[in-house]
Motif scaffolding. Sequence first.
Motif, PDB file in Angstrom:
ATOM      1  N   LEU A  94      -4.480  11.761  -1.188  1.00  0.00           N
ATOM      2  CA  LEU A  94      -3.642  11.461  -0.141  1.00  0.00           C
ATOM      3  C   LEU A  94      -4.706  11.521   1.119  1.00  0.00           C
ATOM      4  CD1 LEU A  94      -0.112  13.085  -0.545  1.00  0.00           C
ATOM      5  CD2 LEU A  94      -0.655  10.754  -0.605  1.00  0.00           C
ATOM      6  N   ALA A  95      -5.553  12.719   1.300  1.00  0.00           N
ATOM      7  CA  ALA A  95      -6.502  12.751   2.334  1.00  0.00           C
ATOM      8  C   ALA A  95      -7.228  11.468   2.715  1.00  0.00           C
ATOM      9  CB  ALA A  95      -7.626  14.079   1.814  1.00  0.00           C
ATOM     10  N   THR A  96      -7.378  10.651   1.666  1.00  0.00           N
ATOM     11  CA  THR A  96      -8.203   9.437   2.035  1.00  0.00           C
ATOM     12  C   THR A  96      -7.369   8.263   2.157  1.00  0.00           C
ATOM     13  OG1 THR A  96      -8.436   9.019  -0.389  1.00  0.00           O
ATOM     14  CG2 THR A  96     -10.156  10.046   0.683  1.00  0.00           C
ATOM     15  N   THR A  97      -5.935   8.411   1.649  1.00  0.00           N
ATOM     16  CA  THR A  97      -5.097   7.150   1.629  1.00  0.00           C
ATOM     17  C   THR A  97      -4.353   7.195   3.192  1.00  0.00           C
ATOM     18  OG1 THR A  97      -4.745   7.128  -0.706  1.00  0.00           O
ATOM     19  CG2 THR A  97      -3.247   6.216   0.616  1.00  0.00           C
ATOM     20  N   VAL A  98      -3.948   8.464   3.501  1.00  0.00           N
ATOM     21  CA  VAL A  98      -2.998   8.488   4.769  1.00  0.00           C
ATOM     22  C   VAL A  98      -3.537   8.053   6.038  1.00  0.00           C
ATOM     23  CG1 VAL A  98      -1.410  10.167   6.123  1.00  0.00           C
ATOM     24  CG2 VAL A  98      -1.705  10.411   3.792  1.00  0.00           C
ATOM     25  N   PRO A  99      -4.790   8.271   6.318  1.00  0.00           N
ATOM     26  CA  PRO A  99      -5.283   7.542   7.552  1.00  0.00           C
ATOM     27  C   PRO A  99      -5.330   6.041   7.766  1.00  0.00           C
ATOM     28  CG  PRO A  99      -6.835   9.327   6.496  1.00  0.00           C
ATOM     29  CD  PRO A  99      -5.709   9.307   5.551  1.00  0.00           C
ATOM     30  N   LYS A 100      -5.752   5.554   6.353  1.00  0.00           N
ATOM     31  CA  LYS A 100      -5.523   4.007   6.311  1.00  0.00           C
ATOM     32  C   LYS A 100      -4.092   3.552   6.668  1.00  0.00           C
ATOM     33  CE  LYS A 100      -9.312   3.917   3.188  1.00  0.00           C
ATOM     34  NZ  LYS A 100      -9.682   3.388   1.823  1.00  0.00           N
ATOM     35  N   LEU A 101      -3.212   4.392   6.093  1.00  0.00           N
ATOM     36  CA  LEU A 101      -1.581   4.011   6.313  1.00  0.00           C
ATOM     37  C   LEU A 101      -1.206   4.198   7.753  1.00  0.00           C
ATOM     38  CD1 LEU A 101      -0.001   5.650   3.147  1.00  0.00           C
ATOM     39  CD2 LEU A 101      -0.228   3.029   3.480  1.00  0.00           C
ATOM     40  N   ALA A 127       1.049  -1.351   0.025  1.00  0.00           N
ATOM     41  CA  ALA A 127      -0.109  -0.163   0.025  1.00  0.00           C
ATOM     42  C   ALA A 127       0.914   1.350  -0.016  1.00  0.00           C
ATOM     43  CB  ALA A 127      -0.993  -0.100   1.088  1.00  0.00           C
ATOM     44  N   LEU A 128       1.885   1.301   0.961  1.00  0.00           N
ATOM     45  CA  LEU A 128       2.829   2.249   0.909  1.00  0.00           C
ATOM     46  C   LEU A 128       3.564   2.548  -0.289  1.00  0.00           C
ATOM     47  CD1 LEU A 128       3.718   4.516   2.776  1.00  0.00           C
ATOM     48  CD2 LEU A 128       5.596   2.723   3.539  1.00  0.00           C
ATOM     49  N   ASP A 129       3.829   1.568  -1.063  1.00  0.00           N
ATOM     50  CA  ASP A 129       4.629   1.673  -2.365  1.00  0.00           C
ATOM     51  C   ASP A 129       3.645   2.120  -3.537  1.00  0.00           C
ATOM     52  OD1 ASP A 129       6.904   0.556  -1.498  1.00  0.00           O
ATOM     53  OD2 ASP A 129       6.761  -1.330  -2.171  1.00  0.00           O
ATOM     54  N   ALA A 130       2.394   1.661  -3.505  1.00  0.00           N
ATOM     55  CA  ALA A 130       1.556   2.134  -4.376  1.00  0.00           C
ATOM     56  C   ALA A 130       1.024   3.456  -4.030  1.00  0.00           C
ATOM     57  CB  ALA A 130       0.110   1.240  -4.208  1.00  0.00           C
ATOM     58  N   SER A 131       1.194   3.975  -2.941  1.00  0.00           N
ATOM     59  CA  SER A 131       0.795   5.542  -2.649  1.00  0.00           C
ATOM     60  C   SER A 131       2.010   6.612  -3.121  1.00  0.00           C
ATOM     61  CB  SER A 131       0.506   5.990  -1.255  1.00  0.00           C
ATOM     62  OG  SER A 131       1.720   5.590  -0.588  1.00  0.00           O
ATOM     63  N   MET A 132       3.117   6.069  -3.269  1.00  0.00           N
ATOM     64  CA  MET A 132       4.254   6.935  -3.756  1.00  0.00           C
ATOM     65  C   MET A 132       3.860   7.984  -4.886  1.00  0.00           C
ATOM     66  SD  MET A 132       6.693   6.728  -1.673  1.00  0.00           S
ATOM     67  CE  MET A 132       5.688   6.506  -0.211  1.00  0.00           C
ATOM     68  N   PRO A 133       3.410   7.467  -5.791  1.00  0.00           N
ATOM     69  CA  PRO A 133       3.014   8.565  -6.726  1.00  0.00           C
ATOM     70  C   PRO A 133       2.334   9.791  -6.109  1.00  0.00           C
ATOM     71  CG  PRO A 133       2.765   6.553  -7.996  1.00  0.00           C
ATOM     72  CD  PRO A 133       3.054   6.272  -6.337  1.00  0.00           C
ATOM     73  N   LEU A 134       1.394   9.552  -5.448  1.00  0.00           N
ATOM     74  CA  LEU A 134       0.574  10.431  -4.790  1.00  0.00           C
ATOM     75  C   LEU A 134       1.440  11.400  -3.898  1.00  0.00           C
ATOM     76  CD1 LEU A 134      -2.218   8.253  -3.345  1.00  0.00           C
ATOM     77  CD2 LEU A 134      -2.091   9.219  -5.641  1.00  0.00           C
ATOM     78  N   TRP A 135       2.474  11.044  -3.212  1.00  0.00           N
ATOM     79  CA  TRP A 135       3.527  11.887  -2.301  1.00  0.00           C
ATOM     80  C   TRP A 135       4.014  12.880  -3.460  1.00  0.00           C
ATOM     81  CZ3 TRP A 135       2.458  11.766   2.799  1.00  0.00           C
ATOM     82  CH2 TRP A 135       1.771  10.336   3.231  1.00  0.00           C
ATOM     83  N   LYS A 136       4.797  12.218  -4.454  1.00  0.00           N
ATOM     84  CA  LYS A 136       5.533  12.758  -5.299  1.00  0.00           C
ATOM     85  C   LYS A 136       4.968  13.833  -6.195  1.00  0.00           C
ATOM     86  CE  LYS A 136       8.826   8.614  -5.528  1.00  0.00           C
ATOM     87  NZ  LYS A 136       9.374   7.602  -6.517  1.00  0.00           N
ATOM     88  N   ASP A 137       3.762  13.573  -6.610  1.00  0.00           N
ATOM     89  CA  ASP A 137       3.058  14.613  -7.278  1.00  0.00           C
ATOM     90  C   ASP A 137       1.870  15.427  -6.675  1.00  0.00           C
ATOM     91  OD1 ASP A 137       4.627  13.495  -9.453  1.00  0.00           O
ATOM     92  OD2 ASP A 137       2.716  12.115  -9.772  1.00  0.00           O
ATOM     93  N   ASP A 138       2.052  15.661  -5.209  1.00  0.00           N
ATOM     94  CA  ASP A 138       1.482  16.358  -4.536  1.00  0.00           C
ATOM     95  C   ASP A 138      -0.033  16.234  -4.749  1.00  0.00           C
ATOM     96  OD1 ASP A 138       3.492  17.830  -3.294  1.00  0.00           O
ATOM     97  OD2 ASP A 138       4.126  18.435  -5.159  1.00  0.00           O
ATOM     98  N   ARG A 139      -0.695  15.031  -4.865  1.00  0.00           N
ATOM     99  CA  ARG A 139      -1.869  14.779  -4.989  1.00  0.00           C
ATOM    100  C   ARG A 139      -2.734  14.851  -3.936  1.00  0.00           C
ATOM    101  NH1 ARG A 139      -0.724   9.848  -9.531  1.00  0.00           N
ATOM    102  NH2 ARG A 139      -2.749   9.221  -8.959  1.00  0.00           N
ATOM    103  N   TYR A 140      -2.993  15.843  -3.322  1.00  0.00           N
ATOM    104  CA  TYR A 140      -3.373  15.952  -1.946  1.00  0.00           C
ATOM    105  C   TYR A 140      -5.106  15.323  -1.865  1.00  0.00           C
ATOM    106  CZ  TYR A 140       0.358  19.410  -1.247  1.00  0.00           C
ATOM    107  OH  TYR A 140       1.513  20.103  -1.600  1.00  0.00           O
ATOM    108  N   ALA A 141      -5.891  15.589  -2.648  1.00  0.00           N
ATOM    109  CA  ALA A 141      -7.173  14.899  -2.681  1.00  0.00           C
ATOM    110  C   ALA A 141      -6.961  13.544  -2.280  1.00  0.00           C
ATOM    111  CB  ALA A 141      -8.009  15.286  -3.840  1.00  0.00           C
TER     112      ALA A 141
END
Length: 389
Positions: A122-129, A106-120
């Motif tokens: 991340l707002a739903t992904t980060v709580p689960k992580l 899940a963390l690896d799959a989320s990397m593009p969101l962090w790198k590209d500043d895709r905040y919307a």
Amino acid sequence: MATIGERVVSLRKRSGMSQAELAAISGVSASLIRKLEQGSRSDVRLETARKIAAALRVPTTAIFTDHATDEADAETIDRWQAVRRALHGLGDQPEEAPTVDGLRAALDASMPLWKDDRYAELATTVPKLLTDADMLAAADRSTRFLRVRVLHLTGWLLTQTRQFEAAELALRRGIDEADDRLEAAAIVSTRCWLLLRQGRLDEARQLAMAWADDVEPRISRATPRELSAWGWLLLRSSAASVRDNRPGEAEDAIRLARTAAVAISRDISPDDDFLRTFGPITVAMKRAENAMVEDRPDLVLRMSQAIPADDLLPTSNNRNRHLLDVADAHRRTRQYGEAFEVLRRIRQDSPEWIVTQGYAKDILKGVIAGRRTLTGDMRDLADFVRLDY
């Protein structure tokens, strides 16, 4: 405790300057200085404080009475509520127990969101992580390294979105739990960035230098992880020093950072961690940033010519920050069209990022003030970043 305005009055009088003379030397409007001294304005941007302090020949911290409290607006705070709840252990519990492999994936799959500043997203992904990392670490202490990684990323994200109190919590937890000294140093570097954004310049400088001294490697044998950790701490120290009107210290620190960058030879991301990306291009961008802080736009534009302007730059965040400096340099040299084109490019590449940047809004205000008429694209960008005319 004296207010900012009271300190400005005291320092100005001791220097023998009038308000008009301070305005002329600092480049800050006489009306703003007057409002500060009269108490009708109680806040000031860090860059403005630095200009006033430089004119008075005192550290910037001589003007600030406390660290900045320019937190996110209500809309942003609401968007990230679930992240803050999860950070405090109040997130929704998953139906199935998390696994190490599952969290890694899940963390690896989320990397593009962090790198590209895709905040919307991340707002739903980060709580689960965060929740999964907490559950795993509670059951098996050997998995804490995953929680440390998630906490670092979360602290970086919250700093970026100006949620400083929550960011402090995430980063402190990450530092406390990190078993690896270089991992802890990387998180400390991010915490120094948080302190910089709050205007806590002396704290940032001292923290960065203390850790830089602690992790300083032997250059001839240093690994990329060691050089990145040391180099980033030096860059944070330099950033704090130049903003606190300590140019000699700023130059010393960035010169050492360049030594680390040359030893690496090219920008790399140790452990495939984009937050640790470091090398000659990173240092060149930070040199340009220092020049912009010192109000040397012509130098910034010359330096930018040697910095690649494509996606090979270290990270989207650092690339965009550098491009803002380039845009501001164009604005200050009255190249308003060029400044706007840089802002337009940033919006195209990182639309969610530019909306959070007060610096970008200030540049756009300057562009608008310098033009007799606005194009449709300029009006559109002003609406997009929610510019308050």
